[in-house]
Design an enzyme around this catalytic site. Structure first.
Site, PDB file in Angstrom:
ATOM      1  N   GLY A   6       0.837  -1.203   0.000  1.00 17.48           N
ATOM      2  CA  GLY A   6       0.000   0.000   0.000  1.00 17.48           C
ATOM      3  C   GLY A   6       0.861   1.237   0.000  1.00 17.48           C
ATOM      4  O   GLY A   6       2.056   1.176  -0.300  1.00 17.48           O
ATOM      5  N   ASN A   7       0.277   2.361   0.301  1.00 16.87           N
ATOM      6  CA  ASN A   7       1.060   3.595   0.400  1.00 16.87           C
ATOM      7  C   ASN A   7       0.451   4.503   1.451  1.00 16.87           C
ATOM      8  O   ASN A   7      -0.567   4.179   2.051  1.00 16.87           O
ATOM      9  CB  ASN A   7       1.155   4.288  -0.968  1.00 16.87           C
ATOM     10  CG  ASN A   7      -0.209   4.654  -1.493  1.00 16.87           C
ATOM     11  OD1 ASN A   7      -0.916   5.456  -0.898  1.00 16.87           O
ATOM     12  ND2 ASN A   7      -0.597   4.047  -2.600  1.00 16.87           N
TER      13      ASN A   7
END
Ligand code: C5P
Length: 405
Positions: free
Chosen positions: A210-211
């Site tokens: 993810g980020n």
């Protein structure tokens, strides 16, 4: 002048300890005359300049000076949510400092921190206090939170000095707020699709790639667009945030593929697409069905490319549709952003550079430049994401108006 659009509006006025506090009586009178409901809050210092009795008589409500009342708790959260507008007039240097730093030692700052409505502040102080860098810094910080400054006037000050620092006249304050409250129907009838937040790409049932995107910028855009009359669909990745604005249709997704499919579904009926999501460029090719065990010293994940949502929508964009993308760059920012504008067939690209302090992921503020397809570049200061959303949609309004000509 009539201010009929203030009729029925709920206004909290916070009065702090300055000689200009006497003007708050006129201010209250003007709001009541315009048909607004007014709740007065005062600091103890303010009560030395003007009597709470005068203000409770004018506002027709009890005046609160403390979070703890005589025999009850004056619910600051409830007041913060009740208000359509909050105005702190006069705002002393001390109160500016407390608001900027969240120092919550009186009822005005407590309500301020709880308020979700637009907050205006009308400073009043002596010339040198006003020009002091500490004061100016606090004013800028309040503006960066999205609070609205009602500028000081020039003239004779209580000290006898001449110059900046007088509180704005009550008529001007009422005028500013009445104009602000005018509905801005610029996007009425427009269907807007917004992607926001990160995407999570599963590695196995418990892990993902993810980020750090929070979704704040996209959510702010959705809320401002809805306030301007648009019919908004927000495709939101796995963010802990969302919106309370009930007219916004929220479609929750997890992965880039889910976001892509939802975007393709809604785009044909959309007038304006705003691609604010931080989509994972790659995803694990074959996510494990069971939690992966740690067996080896090295682990290689095979990643495959995700679809580029902006580019796909750009390809099918019709003449009447407009698309806005974002570019978060660390180097060669302007060139890269211009390249993406063209490649993805966008009408506008919003550039934020990770080099700017306070800009980008997880901040409440952002500093942007907007590049439109005619190569015009508009640069903006560091602001709250809500204020940035206003700037972006102002450019959208400009382009819509230009195309109508
Ligand atoms: O190419 P880059 O990721 O920097 O482009 C950013 C812009 O493209 C953003 O508007 C982002 O929301 C959009 N984008 C997208 N789908 C992707 C990657 C980026 O919609 N897979």
């Amino acid at each position: 002048m009539s201010h009929s659009n203030l009729k029925g509006k709920k206004i909290v006025i916070g009065i702090t300890g300055s000689i200009a506090a006497y003007k708050a009586a006129f201010l209250t009178r003007l709001f009541i005359k315009a048909g607004a409901e007014v709740q007065i809050l005062m600091t103890h210092a303010a009560t030395q300049f003007i009597s709470p009795l005068t203000l409770s008589t004018l506002s027709k409500r009890p005046v609160y000076t403390d979070v703890i009342g005589e025999d009850s708790w004056n619910n600051h959260v409830e007041l913060g949510l009740w208000a359509d507008y909050m105005i702190i007039a006069p705002t002393t240097a001390t109160t500016l400092g407390k608001m900027a730093n969240g120092i919550c030692d009186n009822i005005i700052v407590a309500v301020y921190l709880s308020a979700r409505c637009p907050v205006f502040f009308a400073p009043a102080m002596d010339l040198d206090m006003w020009h002091h860098p500490a004061t100016q810094y606090n004013v800028k910080r309040l503006q960066s939170y999205g609070n609205l400054l009602i500028p000081v006037g020039k003239g004779e000050l209580a000290s006898g000095l001449q110059g900046d620092g007088r509180m704005a006249e009550p008529e001007d304050i009422v005028h500013t707020i009445a104009n602000f409250s005018l509905p801005a129907p610029s996007l009425t009838g427009k269907k807007i699709l917004i992607t926001a937040g990160p995407t999570y790409e599963p590695i196995d049932p418990v892990r993902f790639i993810g980020n750090r995107s929070s979704g704040k910028m996209g959510i702010a855009l959705a809320e401002v667009a809805a306030r301007r009359g648009a019919d908004v669909t927000l495709i939101l990745g796995p963010s802990s945030l969302s919106t309370d604005v009930s007219s916004i249709q929220v479609v929750k997704v997890q992965t880039a593929i889910e976001m892509y499919e939802a975007a393709l579904h809604y785009f044909p009926a959309t007038d304006i697409g705003i691609l604010a999501a931080a989509v994972s460029d790659y995803r694990p090719k074959d996510p494990a069905q069971q939690k992966m065990k740690k067996k080896t010293d090295h682990l290689q994940l095979e990643l495959v490319k995700n679809p580029d949502i902006a580019a796909s929508l750009g390809q099918q964009k019709k003449k009447h549709q407009m698309m806005i993308g974002f570019a978060l760059e660390t180097n060669n920012a302007l060139e890269n952003a211009k390249g993406k504008l063209k490649k993805k067939n966008l009408d506008i690209i919003v550039l934020n550079s990770l080099e700017d302090k306070g800009a980008g992921f997880n901040h409440d503020t952002n500093k942007i430049s907007i590049i439109s397809k005619d190569n015009k570049i508009r640069k903006f200061e560091l602001k709250s994401k809500a204020a940035v959303a206003e700037d972006i949609l102002n450019v959208v309004d400009e382009l819509i108006a230009a195309e109508k000509v």
